[in-house]
Write an enzyme that holds these catalytic residues in place. Structure first.
Site, PDB file in Angstrom:
ATOM      1  N   GLY A  11       0.863  -1.193   0.000  1.00 48.15           N
ATOM      2  CA  GLY A  11       0.000   0.000   0.000  1.00 48.15           C
ATOM      3  C   GLY A  11       0.888   1.227   0.000  1.00 48.15           C
ATOM      4  O   GLY A  11       2.078   1.157   0.346  1.00 48.15           O
ATOM      5  N   ASN A  12       0.298   2.344  -0.338  1.00 49.11           N
ATOM      6  CA  ASN A  12       1.059   3.598  -0.459  1.00 49.11           C
ATOM      7  C   ASN A  12       1.792   3.942   0.837  1.00 49.11           C
ATOM      8  O   ASN A  12       1.519   3.349   1.904  1.00 49.11           O
ATOM      9  CB  ASN A  12       0.094   4.735  -0.836  1.00 49.11           C
ATOM     10  CG  ASN A  12       0.781   5.817  -1.671  1.00 49.11           C
ATOM     11  OD1 ASN A  12       2.021   5.935  -1.672  1.00 49.11           O
ATOM     12  ND2 ASN A  12      -0.004   6.614  -2.378  1.00 49.11           N
ATOM     13  N   ILE A  13       2.690   4.888   0.785  1.00 50.33           N
ATOM     14  CA  ILE A  13       3.364   5.413   1.980  1.00 50.33           C
ATOM     15  C   ILE A  13       2.271   5.832   2.972  1.00 50.33           C
ATOM     16  O   ILE A  13       1.281   6.459   2.584  1.00 50.33           O
ATOM     17  CB  ILE A  13       4.236   6.646   1.605  1.00 50.33           C
ATOM     18  CG1 ILE A  13       5.329   6.241   0.624  1.00 50.33           C
ATOM     19  CG2 ILE A  13       4.827   7.302   2.839  1.00 50.33           C
ATOM     20  CD1 ILE A  13       6.146   7.413   0.068  1.00 50.33           C
ATOM     21  N   ALA A  14       2.425   5.430   4.240  1.00 48.20           N
ATOM     22  CA  ALA A  14       1.503   5.797   5.324  1.00 48.20           C
ATOM     23  C   ALA A  14       0.087   5.214   5.164  1.00 48.20           C
ATOM     24  O   ALA A  14      -0.882   5.762   5.696  1.00 48.20           O
ATOM     25  CB  ALA A  14       1.429   7.311   5.509  1.00 48.20           C
ATOM     26  N   SER A  15      -0.023   4.101   4.439  1.00 46.67           N
ATOM     27  CA  SER A  15      -1.354   3.491   4.271  1.00 46.67           C
ATOM     28  C   SER A  15      -1.759   2.652   5.489  1.00 46.67           C
ATOM     29  O   SER A  15      -2.901   2.222   5.586  1.00 46.67           O
ATOM     30  CB  SER A  15      -1.383   2.621   3.010  1.00 46.67           C
ATOM     31  OG  SER A  15      -0.336   1.678   3.052  1.00 46.67           O
ATOM     32  N   GLY A  16      -0.810   2.381   6.392  1.00 52.05           N
ATOM     33  CA  GLY A  16      -1.164   1.638   7.613  1.00 52.05           C
ATOM     34  C   GLY A  16      -0.585   0.233   7.673  1.00 52.05           C
ATOM     35  O   GLY A  16      -1.074  -0.608   8.438  1.00 52.05           O
ATOM     36  N   LYS A  17       0.463  -0.011   6.916  1.00 59.36           N
ATOM     37  CA  LYS A  17       1.058  -1.355   6.875  1.00 59.36           C
ATOM     38  C   LYS A  17       1.587  -1.765   8.262  1.00 59.36           C
ATOM     39  O   LYS A  17       1.361  -2.881   8.717  1.00 59.36           O
ATOM     40  CB  LYS A  17       2.195  -1.389   5.832  1.00 59.36           C
ATOM     41  CG  LYS A  17       1.701  -1.096   4.407  1.00 59.36           C
ATOM     42  CD  LYS A  17       2.816  -1.067   3.390  1.00 59.36           C
ATOM     43  CE  LYS A  17       3.772   0.092   3.496  1.00 59.36           C
ATOM     44  NZ  LYS A  17       3.184   1.426   3.288  1.00 59.36           N
ATOM     45  N   THR A  18       2.271  -0.827   8.913  1.00 56.91           N
ATOM     46  CA  THR A  18       2.834  -1.142  10.235  1.00 56.91           C
ATOM     47  C   THR A  18       1.721  -1.459  11.235  1.00 56.91           C
ATOM     48  O   THR A  18       1.891  -2.320  12.090  1.00 56.91           O
ATOM     49  CB  THR A  18       3.666   0.055  10.745  1.00 56.91           C
ATOM     50  OG1 THR A  18       4.543   0.442   9.693  1.00 56.91           O
ATOM     51  CG2 THR A  18       4.486  -0.304  11.961  1.00 56.91           C
ATOM     52  N   GLU A  88       6.312  -6.670   5.855  1.00 62.22           N
ATOM     53  CA  GLU A  88       5.940  -5.362   5.330  1.00 62.22           C
ATOM     54  C   GLU A  88       6.652  -5.181   3.992  1.00 62.22           C
ATOM     55  O   GLU A  88       7.867  -5.270   3.907  1.00 62.22           O
ATOM     56  CB  GLU A  88       6.377  -4.271   6.316  1.00 62.22           C
ATOM     57  CG  GLU A  88       5.922  -2.892   5.894  1.00 62.22           C
ATOM     58  CD  GLU A  88       6.111  -1.861   6.985  1.00 62.22           C
ATOM     59  OE1 GLU A  88       6.659  -2.196   8.054  1.00 62.22           O
ATOM     60  OE2 GLU A  88       5.704  -0.712   6.761  1.00 62.22           O
TER      61      GLU A  88
HETATM   62  P1  TTP Z   1       6.765   2.550   3.180  1.00 61.16           P
HETATM   63  O1  TTP Z   1       7.432   1.292   2.746  1.00 61.16           O
HETATM   64  O2  TTP Z   1       5.543   2.895   2.423  1.00 61.16           O
HETATM   65  O3  TTP Z   1       6.511   2.454   4.747  1.00 61.16           O
HETATM   66  P2  TTP Z   1       5.593   3.366   5.697  1.00 61.16           P
HETATM   67  O4  TTP Z   1       6.390   3.553   6.959  1.00 61.16           O
HETATM   68  O5  TTP Z   1       5.101   4.568   4.995  1.00 61.16           O
HETATM   69  O6  TTP Z   1       4.411   2.351   5.940  1.00 61.16           O
HETATM   70  P3  TTP Z   1       3.035   2.515   6.759  1.00 61.16           P
HETATM   71  O7  TTP Z   1       2.912   3.926   7.235  1.00 61.16           O
HETATM   72  O8  TTP Z   1       1.987   2.102   5.776  1.00 61.16           O
HETATM   73  O9  TTP Z   1       3.187   1.575   7.898  1.00 61.16           O
HETATM   74  O10 TTP Z   1       7.819   3.719   3.041  1.00 61.16           O
HETATM   75  C1  TTP Z   1       8.838   4.020   3.963  1.00 61.16           C
HETATM   76  C2  TTP Z   1       9.676   5.126   3.338  1.00 61.16           C
HETATM   77  O11 TTP Z   1      10.603   4.565   2.410  1.00 61.16           O
HETATM   78  C3  TTP Z   1       8.846   6.127   2.542  1.00 61.16           C
HETATM   79  O12 TTP Z   1       9.403   7.423   2.733  1.00 61.16           O
HETATM   80  C4  TTP Z   1       9.008   5.687   1.113  1.00 61.16           C
HETATM   81  C5  TTP Z   1      10.391   5.087   1.101  1.00 61.16           C
HETATM   82  N1  TTP Z   1      10.579   3.989   0.149  1.00 61.16           N
HETATM   83  C6  TTP Z   1      11.226   4.235  -1.040  1.00 61.16           C
HETATM   84  O13 TTP Z   1      11.569   5.376  -1.352  1.00 61.16           O
HETATM   85  N2  TTP Z   1      11.487   3.188  -1.875  1.00 61.16           N
HETATM   86  C7  TTP Z   1      11.102   1.906  -1.600  1.00 61.16           C
HETATM   87  O14 TTP Z   1      11.369   0.988  -2.390  1.00 61.16           O
HETATM   88  C8  TTP Z   1      10.384   1.677  -0.372  1.00 61.16           C
HETATM   89  C9  TTP Z   1       9.912   0.281  -0.046  1.00 61.16           C
HETATM   90  C10 TTP Z   1      10.150   2.728   0.450  1.00 61.16           C
END
Ligand code: TTP
Length: 217
Positions: A11-18, A88
């Protein structure tokens, strides 16, 4: 243990995976939860690769994605300790969302793109990177932008809506429009625009599918 049922949360950045991973930790010892190594990305022998990537993606994007591919391969190939492994992200979202986005937006040079995608092809063919289910936390870009702003991760404060829209579209291309060709596993799509208490209810309702596959009810 030869093979666990492996679930990758996308899911997108900050979609709630954690949040989903946190929720499923309570099913230990049936479930092993593998969090994304963002802390490693922020401190590679004193270098913050995540910050450098956002400051100058043309210079550091390929280096960052190469390191992210390495740490993700380490998670995929970590020996199984439980019947279910929930991770994740995956090598695949690095390839089909982030690397693709950097190249498509002309930030990443062709050569960097070709080298990274050849690494991806080789890694996914030559290693045991089996995925059994993808849980796609589907969100609207406007919703995740608010979450990015409010969680105050310093490296991410420069992220504009357009970046999240582009990443959203690439997640949709990968997991909805071209899932039969590009997704390594069946996809469970969850509406993740909702607040946390509502998301916990969704996780509870969907837990059999998440732990045992789409055929479970
Ligand atoms: P995410 O992998 O989207 O993790 P998140 O902390 O946003 O997850 P969530 O809030 O859903 O729990 O991204 C983490 C950071 O790493 C984000 O700034 C995007 C960056 N990123 C990249 O630039 N390239 C990549 O291949 C990945 C996996 C993340």
């Amino acid at each position: 243990m030869k093979h666990s049922f492996t679930v990758c949360v996308e899911g997108n950045i900050a979609s709630g995976k954690t949040r989903l991973l946190e929720y499923f930790k309570k099913f230990s010892p049936i479930v092993e939860v593998l969090e994304e190594p963002t802390q490693k990305w922020r401190n590679i022998e004193g270098h913050n690769a995540l910050a450098k990537m956002y400051e100058d993606p043309g210079r550091w994007g390929a280096v960052f994605q190469s390191y992210s591919q390495l740490t993700m391969t380490q998670l995929h190939t970590k020996p199984h300790t439980c019947p279910v492994k929930i991770m994740e992200r995956s090598l695949h979202s690095g390839r089909y969302c982030f690397i693709e986005n950097l190249h498509k937006s002309k930030v990443m040079p062709d050569l960097d793109y070709v080298v990274l995608t050849q690494w991806f092809d080789w890694l996914t063919k030559s290693h045991d990177i089996k995925v059994d289910l993808i849980v796609y936390l589907r969100t609207r870009p406007e919703v995740v932008l608010e979450r990015v702003k409010s969680r105050l991760r310093p490296e991410e404060q420069c992220i504009p809506l357009k970046y999240l829209e582009d990443l959203h579209n690439l997640h949709e291309e990968w997991l909805i429009n071209n899932a039969s060709i590009l997704s390594p596993a069946p996809v469970l799509v969850l509406d993740a625009n909702q607040d946390l208490p509502s998301m916990y209810k969704v996780f509870e309702e969907e837990k059999a599918k998440i732990l045992f596959g789409l055929a479970a009810s």
